[in-house]
Design a protein around this motif. Structure first.
Motif, PDB file in Angstrom:
ATOM      1  N   TRP A 141       6.032   4.741   5.892  1.00  0.00           N
ATOM      2  CA  TRP A 141       7.145   5.324   5.148  1.00  0.00           C
ATOM      3  C   TRP A 141       7.008   5.155   3.630  1.00  0.00           C
ATOM      4  O   TRP A 141       7.268   6.079   2.879  1.00  0.00           O
ATOM      5  N   ASP A 142       6.595   3.998   3.179  1.00  0.00           N
ATOM      6  CA  ASP A 142       6.516   3.774   1.735  1.00  0.00           C
ATOM      7  C   ASP A 142       5.099   3.910   1.185  1.00  0.00           C
ATOM      8  O   ASP A 142       4.840   3.574   0.040  1.00  0.00           O
TER       9      ASP A 142
ATOM     10  N   ARG B  90      12.842   7.856  -1.820  1.00  0.00           N
ATOM     11  CA  ARG B  90      12.951   6.707  -0.919  1.00  0.00           C
ATOM     12  C   ARG B  90      14.036   5.746  -1.393  1.00  0.00           C
ATOM     13  O   ARG B  90      14.726   5.123  -0.597  1.00  0.00           O
TER      14      ARG B  90
ATOM     15  N   TYR C 226      16.848   5.406   5.941  1.00  0.00           N
ATOM     16  CA  TYR C 226      15.641   5.776   5.209  1.00  0.00           C
ATOM     17  C   TYR C 226      15.731   7.218   4.726  1.00  0.00           C
ATOM     18  O   TYR C 226      16.269   8.078   5.419  1.00  0.00           O
TER      19      TYR C 226
ATOM     20  N   PHE D 199      13.297  10.303   2.662  1.00  0.00           N
ATOM     21  CA  PHE D 199      11.954  10.663   2.215  1.00  0.00           C
ATOM     22  C   PHE D 199      11.904  12.139   1.850  1.00  0.00           C
ATOM     23  O   PHE D 199      12.685  12.942   2.356  1.00  0.00           O
TER      24      PHE D 199
END
Length: 164
Positions: A107-108, A122, A132, A134
């Protein structure tokens, strides 16, 4: 935004993964994704909420997408706040949007891919609450995302948009 147990069950087999992520999931890619989801300490398929969208006429559509790893849906007031904040920065989507193919991505960015250096969207989320956010870039012919598959492996959250 809540979990979908029926779709989550499909994460446990190669055939289920093919249903979720499309027919291009063959050979090594299928085995790699199956191993990732099989080895996850937590996993699920969450409802995706599109917070903002931009179409610049370049055959792509850019979305700000939110999802939750918890069982409870995020309150409507929180979604409204996130939509307002996302709309305020959505013109930056073109420089922050990226595709999710049929392979889960940390995710990051895990400090290994360029997205790790672009936290603008984010930062809208609240990971300690399981929320979360994105940026997503898709083909203009694709429909807006409805679900996000997620898995925690070695303490890192991997995500991929369900292609259904």
């Amino acid at each position: 935004m809540s979990q979908n147990p029926q779709l989550t069950g499909k994460l446990d087999s190669v055939e289920g993964l093919k249903e979720l992520f499309g027919g291009g999931l063959f050979g090594k890619r299928a085995k790699k994704n199956h191993a990732l989801f099989s080895g996850a300490t937590a996993k699920g398929v969450a409802r995706a909420t599109v917070l903002a969208t931009r179409d610049y006429g370049d055959d792509n559509v850019y979305h700000v997408v939110a999802f939750c790893t918890g069982q409870d849906a995020i309150a409507d007031a929180r979604i409204a706040e996130l939509r307002q904040r996302a709309e305020g920065i959505a013109d930056e989507l073109r420089t922050h949007g990226y595709f999710y193919y049929d392979t889960p991505t940390v995710w990051d960015g895990d400090g290994k891919i360029w997205i790790s250096k672009k936290p603008l969207f984010r930062d809208l989320g609240a990971p300690t609450e399981g929320l979360y956010v994105f940026p997503l870039q898709e083909s203009a012919t694709a429909s807006a995302p409805t679900d996000v598959a997620w898995a925690v492996v070695d303490g890192k959250l991997h995500i991929v948009v369900v292609a259904k």
